[in-house]
Structure formats: C-alpha cells, structure tokens
Scaffold this active site. Structure first.
Site, PDB file in Angstrom:
ATOM      1  N   GLN A 104      -3.658 -11.180   3.562  1.00  0.00           N
ATOM      2  CA  GLN A 104      -2.473 -10.374   3.258  1.00  0.00           C
ATOM      3  C   GLN A 104      -2.896  -9.147   2.441  1.00  0.00           C
ATOM      4  O   GLN A 104      -2.094  -8.251   2.226  1.00  0.00           O
ATOM      5  CB  GLN A 104      -1.466 -11.171   2.435  1.00  0.00           C
ATOM      6  CG  GLN A 104      -0.986 -12.445   3.096  1.00  0.00           C
ATOM      7  CD  GLN A 104      -0.151 -13.274   2.153  1.00  0.00           C
ATOM      8  OE1 GLN A 104       1.041 -13.056   2.014  1.00  0.00           O
ATOM      9  NE2 GLN A 104      -0.797 -14.208   1.462  1.00  0.00           N
ATOM     10  N   HIS A 122      -1.452  -6.967   6.726  1.00  0.00           N
ATOM     11  CA  HIS A 122      -0.649  -5.903   6.103  1.00  0.00           C
ATOM     12  C   HIS A 122      -1.373  -4.568   6.036  1.00  0.00           C
ATOM     13  O   HIS A 122      -1.040  -3.729   5.203  1.00  0.00           O
ATOM     14  CB  HIS A 122      -0.214  -6.356   4.694  1.00  0.00           C
ATOM     15  CG  HIS A 122       0.685  -7.557   4.744  1.00  0.00           C
ATOM     16  ND1 HIS A 122       0.775  -8.454   3.702  1.00  0.00           N
ATOM     17  CD2 HIS A 122       1.507  -8.026   5.716  1.00  0.00           C
ATOM     18  CE1 HIS A 122       1.637  -9.412   4.035  1.00  0.00           C
ATOM     19  NE2 HIS A 122       2.092  -9.174   5.260  1.00  0.00           N
ATOM     20  N   CYS A 130      -0.533   9.071  10.293  1.00  0.00           N
ATOM     21  CA  CYS A 130       0.566  10.042  10.314  1.00  0.00           C
ATOM     22  C   CYS A 130       1.915   9.323  10.398  1.00  0.00           C
ATOM     23  O   CYS A 130       2.069   8.366  11.148  1.00  0.00           O
ATOM     24  CB  CYS A 130       0.401  10.972  11.520  1.00  0.00           C
ATOM     25  SG  CYS A 130       1.758  12.149  11.671  1.00  0.00           S
ATOM     26  N   ASN A 216      -5.691 -22.512  -5.908  1.00  0.00           N
ATOM     27  CA  ASN A 216      -4.841 -21.638  -6.721  1.00  0.00           C
ATOM     28  C   ASN A 216      -4.990 -22.029  -8.180  1.00  0.00           C
ATOM     29  O   ASN A 216      -5.283 -23.175  -8.487  1.00  0.00           O
ATOM     30  CB  ASN A 216      -3.372 -21.802  -6.274  1.00  0.00           C
ATOM     31  CG  ASN A 216      -2.521 -20.593  -6.652  1.00  0.00           C
ATOM     32  OD1 ASN A 216      -2.468 -20.214  -7.810  1.00  0.00           O
ATOM     33  ND2 ASN A 216      -1.907 -19.955  -5.658  1.00  0.00           N
TER      34      ASN A 216
HETATM   35  C1  BV8 Z   1       8.762  -8.014   8.339  1.00  0.00           C
HETATM   36  C2  BV8 Z   1       1.124  -4.060   1.861  1.00  0.00           C
HETATM   37  C3  BV8 Z   1       9.944  -7.913  10.371  1.00  0.00           C
HETATM   38  C4  BV8 Z   1       1.735  -2.955   1.063  1.00  0.00           C
HETATM   39  C5  BV8 Z   1       2.630  -5.975   1.548  1.00  0.00           C
HETATM   40  C6  BV8 Z   1      14.572 -12.228   2.583  1.00  0.00           C
HETATM   41  C7  BV8 Z   1      13.994 -13.471   2.718  1.00  0.00           C
HETATM   42  C8  BV8 Z   1      12.755 -13.639   3.358  1.00  0.00           C
HETATM   43  C9  BV8 Z   1      12.101 -12.534   3.893  1.00  0.00           C
HETATM   44  C10 BV8 Z   1      12.674 -11.308   3.744  1.00  0.00           C
HETATM   45  C11 BV8 Z   1      13.897 -11.130   3.103  1.00  0.00           C
HETATM   46  N1  BV8 Z   1      14.197  -9.821   3.109  1.00  0.00           N
HETATM   47  C12 BV8 Z   1      13.193  -9.139   3.751  1.00  0.00           C
HETATM   48  C13 BV8 Z   1      12.286 -10.040   4.158  1.00  0.00           C
HETATM   49  C14 BV8 Z   1      11.066  -9.767   4.877  1.00  0.00           C
HETATM   50  C15 BV8 Z   1      10.016  -9.211   3.904  1.00  0.00           C
HETATM   51  C16 BV8 Z   1       9.717 -10.218   2.809  1.00  0.00           C
HETATM   52  O1  BV8 Z   1       9.028 -11.176   3.036  1.00  0.00           O
HETATM   53  N2  BV8 Z   1      10.263  -9.959   1.615  1.00  0.00           N
HETATM   54  C17 BV8 Z   1      10.042 -10.914   0.536  1.00  0.00           C
HETATM   55  C18 BV8 Z   1       9.448 -10.214  -0.670  1.00  0.00           C
HETATM   56  C19 BV8 Z   1      11.370 -11.562   0.213  1.00  0.00           C
HETATM   57  N3  BV8 Z   1       8.846  -9.039   4.727  1.00  0.00           N
HETATM   58  C20 BV8 Z   1       8.667  -7.883   5.376  1.00  0.00           C
HETATM   59  O2  BV8 Z   1       9.390  -6.909   5.276  1.00  0.00           O
HETATM   60  C21 BV8 Z   1       7.476  -7.868   6.327  1.00  0.00           C
HETATM   61  N4  BV8 Z   1       7.885  -7.347   7.595  1.00  0.00           N
HETATM   62  O3  BV8 Z   1       9.362  -8.988   7.972  1.00  0.00           O
HETATM   63  O4  BV8 Z   1       8.903  -7.444   9.584  1.00  0.00           O
HETATM   64  C22 BV8 Z   1      11.105  -7.065   9.988  1.00  0.00           C
HETATM   65  C23 BV8 Z   1      11.175  -5.800  10.509  1.00  0.00           C
HETATM   66  C24 BV8 Z   1      12.275  -5.023  10.195  1.00  0.00           C
HETATM   67  C25 BV8 Z   1      13.274  -5.500   9.327  1.00  0.00           C
HETATM   68  C26 BV8 Z   1      13.149  -6.771   8.744  1.00  0.00           C
HETATM   69  C27 BV8 Z   1      12.067  -7.550   9.066  1.00  0.00           C
HETATM   70  C28 BV8 Z   1       6.374  -6.971   5.784  1.00  0.00           C
HETATM   71  C29 BV8 Z   1       5.834  -7.533   4.511  1.00  0.00           C
HETATM   72  C30 BV8 Z   1       4.557  -6.782   4.127  1.00  0.00           C
HETATM   73  C31 BV8 Z   1       4.746  -6.124   2.784  1.00  0.00           C
HETATM   74  N5  BV8 Z   1       3.480  -5.479   2.412  1.00  0.00           N
HETATM   75  N6  BV8 Z   1       1.461  -5.366   1.277  1.00  0.00           N
HETATM   76  C32 BV8 Z   1       1.105  -2.822  -0.294  1.00  0.00           C
HETATM   77  O5  BV8 Z   1       0.251  -3.654  -0.664  1.00  0.00           O
HETATM   78  O6  BV8 Z   1       1.457  -1.855  -0.988  1.00  0.00           O
HETATM   79  S1  BV8 Z   1       3.002  -7.440   0.804  1.00  0.00           S
HETATM   80  C33 BV8 Z   1       2.003  -7.582  -0.595  1.00  0.00           C
HETATM   81  O7  BV8 Z   1       2.653  -8.498  -1.434  1.00  0.00           O
HETATM   82  C34 BV8 Z   1       0.679  -8.200  -0.329  1.00  0.00           C
HETATM   83  O8  BV8 Z   1       0.113  -7.717   0.844  1.00  0.00           O
HETATM   84  C35 BV8 Z   1       0.972  -9.669  -0.308  1.00  0.00           C
HETATM   85  O9  BV8 Z   1       1.293 -10.076   0.978  1.00  0.00           O
HETATM   86  C36 BV8 Z   1       2.214  -9.768  -1.146  1.00  0.00           C
HETATM   87  C37 BV8 Z   1       1.935 -10.435  -2.479  1.00  0.00           C
HETATM   88  O10 BV8 Z   1       1.697 -11.758  -2.210  1.00  0.00           O
HETATM   89  P1  BV8 Z   1       0.394 -12.517  -2.768  1.00  0.00           P
HETATM   90  O11 BV8 Z   1      -0.810 -11.970  -2.101  1.00  0.00           O
HETATM   91  O12 BV8 Z   1       0.694 -13.955  -2.611  1.00  0.00           O
HETATM   92  O13 BV8 Z   1       0.263 -12.119  -4.300  1.00  0.00           O
HETATM   93  P2  BV8 Z   1       1.053 -12.759  -5.542  1.00  0.00           P
HETATM   94  O14 BV8 Z   1       0.739 -11.906  -6.723  1.00  0.00           O
HETATM   95  O15 BV8 Z   1       2.478 -12.993  -5.140  1.00  0.00           O
HETATM   96  O16 BV8 Z   1       0.386 -14.195  -5.756  1.00  0.00           O
HETATM   97  C38 BV8 Z   1      -0.964 -14.285  -6.226  1.00  0.00           C
HETATM   98  C39 BV8 Z   1      -1.303 -15.759  -6.233  1.00  0.00           C
HETATM   99  O17 BV8 Z   1      -2.679 -15.921  -6.560  1.00  0.00           O
HETATM  100  C40 BV8 Z   1      -0.507 -16.580  -7.235  1.00  0.00           C
HETATM  101  O18 BV8 Z   1      -0.126 -17.802  -6.631  1.00  0.00           O
HETATM  102  C41 BV8 Z   1      -1.517 -16.840  -8.368  1.00  0.00           C
HETATM  103  O19 BV8 Z   1      -1.283 -18.085  -8.998  1.00  0.00           O
HETATM  104  C42 BV8 Z   1      -2.808 -16.876  -7.598  1.00  0.00           C
HETATM  105  N7  BV8 Z   1      -4.019 -16.491  -8.334  1.00  0.00           N
HETATM  106  C43 BV8 Z   1      -4.150 -15.499  -9.266  1.00  0.00           C
HETATM  107  N8  BV8 Z   1      -5.464 -15.417  -9.645  1.00  0.00           N
HETATM  108  C44 BV8 Z   1      -6.147 -16.342  -8.927  1.00  0.00           C
HETATM  109  C45 BV8 Z   1      -5.238 -17.039  -8.098  1.00  0.00           C
HETATM  110  N9  BV8 Z   1      -5.621 -18.037  -7.274  1.00  0.00           N
HETATM  111  C46 BV8 Z   1      -6.938 -18.358  -7.249  1.00  0.00           C
HETATM  112  N10 BV8 Z   1      -7.868 -17.726  -8.009  1.00  0.00           N
HETATM  113  C47 BV8 Z   1      -7.515 -16.730  -8.863  1.00  0.00           C
HETATM  114  N11 BV8 Z   1      -8.457 -16.131  -9.618  1.00  0.00           N
HETATM  115 ZN    ZN Z   2       0.882  13.507  13.312  1.00  0.00          ZN
END
Ligand code: BV8
Ligand code: ZN
Length: 251
Positions: A104, A122, A130, A216
């Site tokens: 991700q 992602h 563009c 995790n």
């Molecule tokens: C889509 C790129 C179809 C950009 C990213 C309502 C309910 C459910 C879903 C939705 C909703 N409303 C909208 C949606 C869909 C939405 C979504 O899921 N929203 C969520 C927030 C509710 N999803 C989308 O829009 C996706 N597209 O659905 O398309 C569509 C089309 C049109 C209209 C509707 C739908 C697109 C999602 C992509 C977003 N882009 N990244 C950028 O980076 O700027 S997401 C971004 O955040 C990351 O890429 C990653 O995926 C996400 C964060 O998640 P994690 O990686 O898990 O990070 P986090 O900090 O949360 O967790 C870290 C973990 O590591 C923790 O558990 C921690 O304990 C652990 N940790 C920390 N240190 C360590 C460790 N573990 C081990 N060792 C360590 N040292």
């Molecule tokens: Zn262009």
C-alpha cells in the site's frame, strides 16, 4: 496466538518451510524503521495533516501548490531514507520461496531493497503524471520545487499516487487478489487495515486456505482473524523469521 517477536512458534516455521508461494502484504509500518512517518501513528501524517483532505483530487485542483508541497515534503523524507532490515528480509525470502510483495506504500522502498515482484496498489510517490492526458511526466522535478510543473499539453502535473475516491491502477488489484488466492502463506506487515479495497486482501487469502500471519507492534489493528500474530517491529520479526526458516532449508 499472540507471540512476541523473540518467540516464533515452531508450528509457524514448519508450515512456512512447507510453503512455496508467499505474499507479503505491507503498509506504512514496514517503512517506519526507515524513518518514514506512518499515517495513524503518533508521528503520523494523519495527525499533522488530514491525509484524506490532502490526498484527493479536488484538494489538489483547488490548491495545487499546497498539496504539491505536502508531497515534496514527503519526497524529501523518503529521499533521505533507506530500506530497513524488514524490507531486506523480504528480499531474502526470495531465496527459498516464490514471493509476491503487495504494498500500500508509495515510498518505492521495496524496489530499492531489491524485491523482484512488487504490486503497488496506491502508486509511487517518485513518479509524476499529467492531470489531463495521464502521461507520465519525464521532465525534471527538483525536491525543492514549490509548484507543480505543467505538462506539454498545458495541464498540471500531479504525483502518480492513488488519491482517496480514485480507482486503483488498472489491473493491479486483480493481480493482487489472484496472488492472495494462490498463496500458501500471507504475512500482513505493518498495516492498520483501514483503507479499502486493500484491506480486503487478507480475507481473500484466508478464504482460499492460506495461513495469514500478522506482524505488527500493536495487536489492536486487525480486522480479520489470522492464524498467527507476531507482535514486534517488522525490522526485528522478519529477519528472525528468515533466520529460522533458513536453518530448516539449509540443513
Ligand atoms: C477506491 C496514496 C473505488 C496517497 C493512499 C467508507 C468506508 C470504507 C471505505 C470507504 C469509505 N469511504 C470511502 C472509502 C474508500 C476509501 C477508503 O478506504 N477510505 C477509508 C479511509 C475509510 N478508499 C479509496 O478511496 C480507494 N479507492 O475505493 O476506489 C472508488 C472509486 C470512486 C469512488 C469511491 C470508491 C483509494 C484509497 C487509496 C488512498 N491512497 N495512499 C498518499 O500516500 O498520499 S492510502 C494511504 O493510507 C497508504 O497508502 C495506506 O494505504 C493508508 C494507510 O494505511 P497503513 O499503511 O495501514 O498505515 P497506518 O498508519 O494506518 O498503519 C500503520 C500500521 O503499522 C499500524 O497498525 C501500526 O501499529 C503498524 N506499525 C507501526 N510501526 C511498525 C508497525 N508494524 C510493524 N513494525 C513497525 N515498526
Ligand atoms: Zn498532459
């Protein structure tokens, strides 16, 4: 079964040694030890900024310089970071297994570590495209540039990442799903499982009979039942896992 990194159950190692295809499904936690802030952690990007606000097309078109600067700030952090022991252990597993990395993350660190099969759900923050014609932008972008460049077609250039509300790159999710359904074991590493559709992948693996292992630091962050949970930092757990399976494979 919740075990600390130091104590990896023998049953897990035996099943891993019998596996052929393994998937590492990673989130920002796998890059935390490289110094890259996660999204939801205390130093997380979602604390200081609302990533859902900034990581979306409308915000970019409304205020391109602000959103561009947020990505430039993240690019500078990533530019100064290196893959960590967790990324490198995932490459090591390629010695004995057919490995697919489904990430991700947009930080390019799995590629930089040397993983040979990476599916980026992602996008990739080191690339730009563009907003109009979708062409990958090959012009120069310096880390200190404060404004997004323009494409030859005149439209704004944006980071080649998937924003909230945007579809994932054509075909990548389908390939990821196929890998999850075909694997013997899936390691879910450093993800809170809050972003969809990526968060559905561990269940796809589980329902196809794969063994799912969570790695995790926090046992709260899991929406799916898993067979094993290894509590610890991925930079400690993954090398320890590799060393254990290497003994079985080599002797
Ligand atoms: C889509 C790129 C179809 C950009 C990213 C309502 C309910 C459910 C879903 C939705 C909703 N409303 C909208 C949606 C869909 C939405 C979504 O899921 N929203 C969520 C927030 C509710 N999803 C989308 O829009 C996706 N597209 O659905 O398309 C569509 C089309 C049109 C209209 C509707 C739908 C697109 C999602 C992509 C977003 N882009 N990244 C950028 O980076 O700027 S997401 C971004 O955040 C990351 O890429 C990653 O995926 C996400 C964060 O998640 P994690 O990686 O898990 O990070 P986090 O900090 O949360 O967790 C870290 C973990 O590591 C923790 O558990 C921690 O304990 C652990 N940790 C920390 N240190 C360590 C460790 N573990 C081990 N060792 C360590 N040292
Ligand atoms: Zn262009």
């Amino acid at each position: 079964m919740i075990t600390e990194a130091a104590v990896i159950p023998g049953e897990l190692i035996d099943k891993l040694a019998d596996s052929r295809k393994i998937v590492f499904f990673t989130g920002s936690g796998v890059s935390a030890e490289s110094g890259i802030p996660t999204f939801r952690g205390d130093d997380g990007l979602w604390k200081k900024f609302s990533a859902q606000e900034l990581a979306n097309f409308d915000s970019f078109m409304r205020n391109p310089d602000m959103v561009w600067e947020w990505y430039q700030y993240r690019r500078r952090i990533i530019h100064d970071s290196e893959p960590n022991a967790g990324h490198r252990a995932i490459v090591d597993f390629e010695k004995y297994f057919d490995v697919t990395v489904i990430t991700q993350n947009v930080d390019d660190l799995h590629h930089r570590a040397g993983s040979s099969h990476v599916l980026e759900l992602h996008g990739n923050i080191t690339r730009n495209k563009c907003t109009q014609c979708g062409e990958i932008f090959t012009g120069e972008v310096r880390l200190e540039d404060r404004k997004p460049p323009r494409c030859a077609c005149g439209a704004l250039i944006r980071p080649d990442v998937v924003w909230f509300g945007e579809n994932l790159p054509e075909g990548v999710y389908e390939k990821a799903e196929e890998s999850c359904e075909a694997c013997d074991m899936m390691f879910v590493v450093g993800t809170s499982g809050v972003v969809y559709p990526a968060a559905l992948l561990p269940s796809a693996a589980l329902s196809s009979g794969a063994i799912v292992v969570d790695v995790n630091i926090d046992e709260e962050d899991h929406q799916h039942n898993r067979r094993f949970f290894l509590k610890g930092r991925s930079g400690d757990v993954l090398p320890a896992l590799f060393e254990r399976v290497k003994i079985l494979k080599e002797y």
